[in-house]
Design an enzyme around this catalytic site. Structure first.
Site, short mmCIF file in Angstrom:
data_model
loop_
_atom_site.label_atom_id
_atom_site.label_comp_id
_atom_site.label_asym_id
_atom_site.label_seq_id
_atom_site.Cartn_x
_atom_site.Cartn_y
_atom_site.Cartn_z
N HIS A 20 0.87 -1.20 0.00
CA HIS A 20 0.00 0.00 0.00
C HIS A 20 0.90 1.23 0.00
O HIS A 20 1.48 1.59 1.01
CB HIS A 20 -0.91 0.01 1.24
CG HIS A 20 -1.89 1.14 1.24
ND1 HIS A 20 -3.24 0.95 1.47
CD2 HIS A 20 -1.75 2.48 1.04
CE1 HIS A 20 -3.87 2.11 1.41
NE2 HIS A 20 -2.99 3.06 1.15
N HIS A 22 1.58 5.37 -1.70
CA HIS A 22 1.21 6.55 -2.51
C HIS A 22 2.48 7.16 -3.08
O HIS A 22 3.35 7.62 -2.33
CB HIS A 22 0.49 7.59 -1.63
CG HIS A 22 -0.78 7.06 -1.06
ND1 HIS A 22 -1.98 7.11 -1.72
CD2 HIS A 22 -1.02 6.41 0.10
CE1 HIS A 22 -2.92 6.53 -0.99
NE2 HIS A 22 -2.37 6.10 0.13
N LYS A 110 -9.21 -0.26 -6.16
CA LYS A 110 -9.29 0.35 -4.82
C LYS A 110 -10.64 1.03 -4.60
O LYS A 110 -11.07 1.84 -5.42
CB LYS A 110 -8.16 1.39 -4.67
CG LYS A 110 -8.15 2.13 -3.35
CD LYS A 110 -7.63 1.29 -2.20
CE LYS A 110 -7.78 1.99 -0.85
NZ LYS A 110 -6.77 3.02 -0.63
N HIS A 147 -10.50 1.10 1.42
CA HIS A 147 -10.35 2.08 2.50
C HIS A 147 -11.58 1.85 3.36
O HIS A 147 -12.67 2.30 3.03
CB HIS A 147 -10.29 3.51 1.95
CG HIS A 147 -10.03 4.51 3.03
ND1 HIS A 147 -8.84 5.16 3.19
CD2 HIS A 147 -10.81 4.91 4.07
CE1 HIS A 147 -8.89 5.94 4.26
NE2 HIS A 147 -10.09 5.81 4.81
N HIS A 185 -4.74 -0.69 5.64
CA HIS A 185 -4.33 0.07 6.83
C HIS A 185 -5.32 -0.07 7.99
O HIS A 185 -5.92 0.89 8.43
CB HIS A 185 -4.10 1.55 6.49
CG HIS A 185 -5.08 2.18 5.54
ND1 HIS A 185 -6.45 2.08 5.70
CD2 HIS A 185 -4.89 2.92 4.42
CE1 HIS A 185 -7.03 2.74 4.72
NE2 HIS A 185 -6.12 3.24 3.93
N ASP A 258 1.36 2.64 3.54
CA ASP A 258 0.50 3.81 3.34
C ASP A 258 1.32 5.09 3.41
O ASP A 258 0.81 6.13 3.82
CB ASP A 258 -0.66 3.83 4.35
CG ASP A 258 -1.75 4.82 3.96
OD1 ASP A 258 -1.79 5.25 2.78
OD2 ASP A 258 -2.55 5.18 4.84
C1 NCD Z 1 -3.59 8.99 1.98
C2 NCD Z 1 -3.08 10.03 0.96
O1 NCD Z 1 -2.57 11.06 1.38
O2 NCD Z 1 -3.19 9.77 -0.24
N1 NCD Z 1 -3.71 9.61 3.26
C3 NCD Z 1 -3.75 9.00 4.46
O3 NCD Z 1 -3.97 9.66 5.47
N2 NCD Z 1 -3.56 7.71 4.58
C4 NCD Z 1 -4.87 8.39 1.51
C5 NCD Z 1 -5.31 7.17 2.27
O4 NCD Z 1 -4.74 6.09 2.10
O5 NCD Z 1 -6.25 7.26 3.06
ZN ZN Z 2 -3.36 5.04 1.48
#
Ligand code: NCD
Ligand code: ZN
Length: 356
Positions: A20, A22, A110, A147, A185, A258
């Site tokens: 996971h 970003h 997702k 999520h 998460h 995450d």
């Molecule tokens: C994530 C993001 O910034 O893209 N933020 C977070 O707080 N985890 C998005 C997500 O996974 O919820």
């Molecule tokens: Zn995330």
């Protein structure tokens, strides 16, 4: 894996994957990618860009951008494979899902409940409106990554995960009993127990920050925007439940950082955004947690084996070494035109990673 007994100084494990992540795009992507690619062999790349990655063509173009960025980075000598995902909307068609299932680069879809988190406004308002796509995913064996929070303003924000399990996930599992799903998460004992009791095709990822911190960290001597993420970090008993399951060797709980980079100014703001940047020291953080639980021998399964097995992908062949040598964490990291603030900025992580 090789773990030296007693006060272990080094442990060598199969190279891990991040299930996971970003990575964003453009200049920010180029800056954050090496932090992940220099340690992890593969990562599930979240599709919450602006606009979101809702089509196969867009996912393939995004993958190309990541591969280009990799070529330019210092981490290029190590292989790194981005595992792409689609962003589910109420407009996602069964045909697009079939196309995604046939695309070798796309590994999952997702679900963002609309408004649940960063760039989730295009997400799903009513899950029943996405059933055509979900049924096609079940047919074609494409996993649903969730999520797992409701966004109903009447629900206390600390209860959103538990209510999602009751109102959304439980009915969904009845309607689509063969659909492979991952609760992303997870943050509560409720989610741990639910996934544990679930079928073999229900898994969960756990972040380093939810293992390390409880909700006091958000209010420690003042408001701490760099500890704000979604789902929120919960109370201590939940953190303990997460540590217990992560370090237990249960094969359906695996690593997902995450790691979510945001500009420092966007977090240190009257309405700061959600997301914690951990990519740079993620494996060191996880090693701290497993070490504290006297479970370093369970780290390899959680970080490097169970996720690949769950997704039906081959396990990695190369390895990393974790050394009990403290590493400084900078106050800020370079995110291109802006700076970012990593977890535990200005402090240390107890373990340093080397590639074997
Ligand atoms: C994530 C993001 O910034 O893209 N933020 C977070 O707080 N985890 C998005 C997500 O996974 O919820
Ligand atoms: Zn995330």
């Amino acid at each position: 894996m090789a773990v030296e007994p007693q006060s272990t100084q080094t442990c060598v494990i199969t190279r891990p994957d991040d299930w996971h992540l970003h990575l964003r795009e453009g200049a920010l992507l180029k800056k954050v990618l090496p932090d992940t690619a220099s340690v992890f062999a593969r990562a599930i790349i979240m599709p919450n860009l602006r606009p979101p990655v809702t089509t196969v063509d867009r996912a393939v173009a995004y993958r190309d951008e990541i591969c280009q960025a990799l070529l330019l980075s210092d981490a290029q000598q190590r292989s790194f494979e981005p595992l792409m995902t689609l962003y589910l909307t109420e407009q996602t068609t069964a045909q697009e899902i079939k196309k995604a299932a046939e695309c070798p680069f796309i590994h999952a879809v997702k679900l963002y409940p609309a408004g649940a988190t960063t760039n989730a406004d295009a997400g799903v308002r009513d899950i029943r409106q996405a059933y055509a796509a979900l049924e096609a995913m079940q047919t074609h064996g494409l996993p649903l990554l969730m999520h797992g929070e409701v966004v109903d303003p009447d629900i206390d924000i600390f209860d959103r995960e538990a209510v999602f399990i009751d109102r959304v996930l439980t009915p969904l599992m009845k309607d689509l009993p063969e659909l492979t799903m991952v609760m992303e998460h997870i943050t509560t004992e409720v989610a741990v127990d639910f996934v544990k009791a679930g079928p073999d095709h229900l898994g969960a990822t756990i972040t380093a920050h939810h293992l390390l911190l409880n909700r006091n960290a958000m209010f420690d001597g003042g408001l701490r925007p760099h500890h704000y993420c979604l789902p929120l970090i919960k109370r201590e008993k939940h953190r303990q439940a997460l540590v217990a399951i992560a370090t237990s060797g249960h094969p359906r709980f695996f690593l997902g950082t995450d790691s979510a980079p945001h500009p420092q100014g966007a977090k240190e703001s009257a309405c700061g955004c959600a997301g914690i940047y951990t990519a740079r020291d993620a494996m060191g953080f996880y090693a701290e947690v497993f070490d504290q639980a006297n479970a370093l021998d369970k780290l390899e399964g959680f970080a490097s084996l169970f996720g690949a097995d769950f997704y039906g992908l081959p396990r990695n062949q190369d390895r990393i070494a974790l050394h009990r040598i403290p590493r400084e964490i900078p106050e800020t990291v370079d995110f291109g035109e802006v700076t970012g603030v990593p977890l535990r900025a200005g402090g240390q992580v107890a373990w340093t990673v080397n590639l074997c």
